[in-house]
Enzyme design. Structure first.
Site, PDB file in Angstrom:
ATOM      1  CB  SER A 197      49.123  49.624  81.936  1.00 38.30           C
ATOM      2  OG  SER A 197      50.642  49.705  81.953  1.00 38.30           O
ATOM      3  CG  ASN A 198      52.507  46.138  79.177  1.00 38.93           C
ATOM      4  OD1 ASN A 198      52.607  45.241  80.246  1.00 38.93           O
ATOM      5  ND2 ASN A 198      52.232  46.386  78.210  1.00 38.93           N
ATOM      6  CG  ASN A 199      49.605  40.900  83.000  1.00 39.62           C
ATOM      7  OD1 ASN A 199      48.485  41.980  84.402  1.00 39.62           O
ATOM      8  ND2 ASN A 199      48.290  40.112  83.175  1.00 39.62           N
ATOM      9  CB  SER A 200      55.391  44.256  82.000  1.00 37.89           C
ATOM     10  OG  SER A 200      57.149  44.628  82.077  1.00 37.89           O
ATOM     11  CB  ALA A 226      55.659  44.556  78.130  1.00 39.49           C
TER      12      ALA A 226
END
Ligand code: CTP
Length: 405
Positions: free
Chosen positions: A218-221, A285
């Protein structure tokens, strides 16, 4: 001073924090702008600032107790008898500033053991809360959850600022300055319903691409930018659908929420919800890659490194650009070098009507902040905006959308 406040009925609730003394200035600003102001204080607030001072400034007796027969403030509702209800009916807006952790928690639970809380529970007008407390109290999960609950119920929050606190600590928790609260209320009353009749789809948050039953990419959004877009559009009268990955921020009411976890689920939900849309804003994102193979059982540790083959996900924005007929399409671009040139390239290649460029390496911009520094680029115009809250950025985006339609 702005005369949009002339004749507006402002109910001000003051609770027991040291910043209560600053409310004198706020009352002055409202009165100067021609508003009618009524003030309710909790008994604790009356220890920090004199009710007499606030009565003189507001030209009206301050209400503190539920059962005070000598209280002239009953005048406005004597006719109906239930004066806590009528205070809420009288007001165009109810501002609670400063709002202590205690009062916020009690509002969340529906407790009404003082006059201010009873009015709050009975109020039909919009409620605005300006929290003020010590850093640790503000950051405590309980307070954060309470504030999020208020947001999800439609209460507007004016966030506290960072700085020196009465405790001697330094950090977040200072009540927003009276000027900021004043500007917030002016903004609130100036808001147009210029997006009425517009049907807008916004995407927000990260996506999660599962590797096995316990791991994912996943990512930091946090989803904050997309949620602020949805909030701003709904406040301006649009019908809003929010297609979102796992969010770390609450979504205000009046927004249709459609949950998706992976990029492909988000793609599917967007296609299902495209009907009759005038605008699609892709703020999510979305993962560019996902594991080529999902392992239905947990991948065990093994000797040596694990190679995880990844395959590309569908570029949803590109798909929408190729297939758009009736709606306008806005995308976001995260760029860390040759920003403007790269964003313009994406605008053209993906057939967008506007691209919102941001650089996550800039201070106070990008992921997990309340602010952003963006450049709005369409086919004709490139506009660099200063540091703004994500809510302000959202409004600028919709201002430009209206120029383009
Ligand atoms: N986006 C999308 N589908 C994907 C990936 C991204 O719709 N699978 C959208 C995002 O919502 C955003 C835009 O594409 O609006 C730009 O994302 P960004 O990561 O900046 O650019 P990419 O086009 O993915 O290219 P690169 O990562 O190479 O810069």
């Amino acid at each position: 001073m702005n005369n949009i406040l002339a004749g507006k009925k402002i109910l001000l609730g003051v609770t027991g924090g040291i910043s209560a003394y600053k409310i004198c200035y706020l009352v002055r600003f409202f009165i100067k702008a021609g508003a009618e102001v009524r003030i309710i204080m909790t008994p604790a607030a009356a220890k920090f600032v004199s009710p007499l001072a606030l009565s003189v400034l507001s030209n009206y007796k301050v209400a503190i107790n539920m059962f005070d027969d000598s209280d002239d403030s009953k005048k406005i509702c004597v006719e109906a008898g239930t004066w806590h209800v009528n205070y809420g009916l009288w007001a165009d807006v109810f501002i609670i500033a400063p709002a202590t952790a205690n009062t916020i928690a009690k509002i969340v639970c529906g407790i009404s053991d003082n006059f201010l809380l009873s009015v709050c529970l009975a109020a039909r007008c919009p409620i605005v809360v300006a929290p003020a407390m010590d850093k640790d109290m503000y950051e405590n999960k309980i307070t954060q959850n309470n504030i999020n609950t208020l947001i999800s119920r439609g209460v507007k929050i004016i966030p506290p600022a960072e700085g020196e606190l009465a405790s001697g600590l330094c950090g977040i928790g200072r009540m927003a300055e009276p000027e900021e609260i004043y500007d917030f209320i002016v903004d609130y009353f100036s808001k147009k319903s210029d997006l009425k009749g517009h049907n807008i789809l916004v995407t927000a948050g990260p996506t999660r691409e599962n590797i096995d039953p316990v791991r994912f990419i996943s990512n930091n959004s946090s989803g904050k930018m997309g949620v602020e877009l949805a909030r701003a559009a709904a406040e301006r009268g649009a019908k809003v659908t929010l297609v979102c990955g796992p969010l770390s921020v609450p979504v205000p009411p009046d927004i249709k929420i459609v949950h998706a976890v992976s990029a492909s689920q988000m793609f599917g939900e967007i296609k299902k919800n495209l009907k009759e849309k005038n605008l699609v804003v892709m703020a999510a994102a979305v993962a560019d890659f996902k594991p080529a193979v999902y392992s239905p059982s947990k991948i065990k540790k093994q000797n040596g490194n694990l190679l995880l083959p990844l395959e590309k996900t569908t570029d949803i924005l590109e798909f929408l650009g190729k297939n758009k007929k009736k709606f306008k399409l806005f995308g976001f671009a995260l760029e860390t070098e040759n920003e403007i040139a790269n964003a313009k390239k994406k605008l053209k290649e993906k057939n967008l009507d506007m691209i919102v460029l941001n650089n996550p390496l800039q201070k106070n911009a990008g992921f997990n902040t309340d602010t952003n520094i963006v450049t709005l680029i369409d086919k004709k115009k490139t506009e660099k905006l200063p540091l703004l809250t994500k809510y302000e950025v959202a409004n600028k985006i919709f201002d430009r959308y209206l120029e383009l339609t």
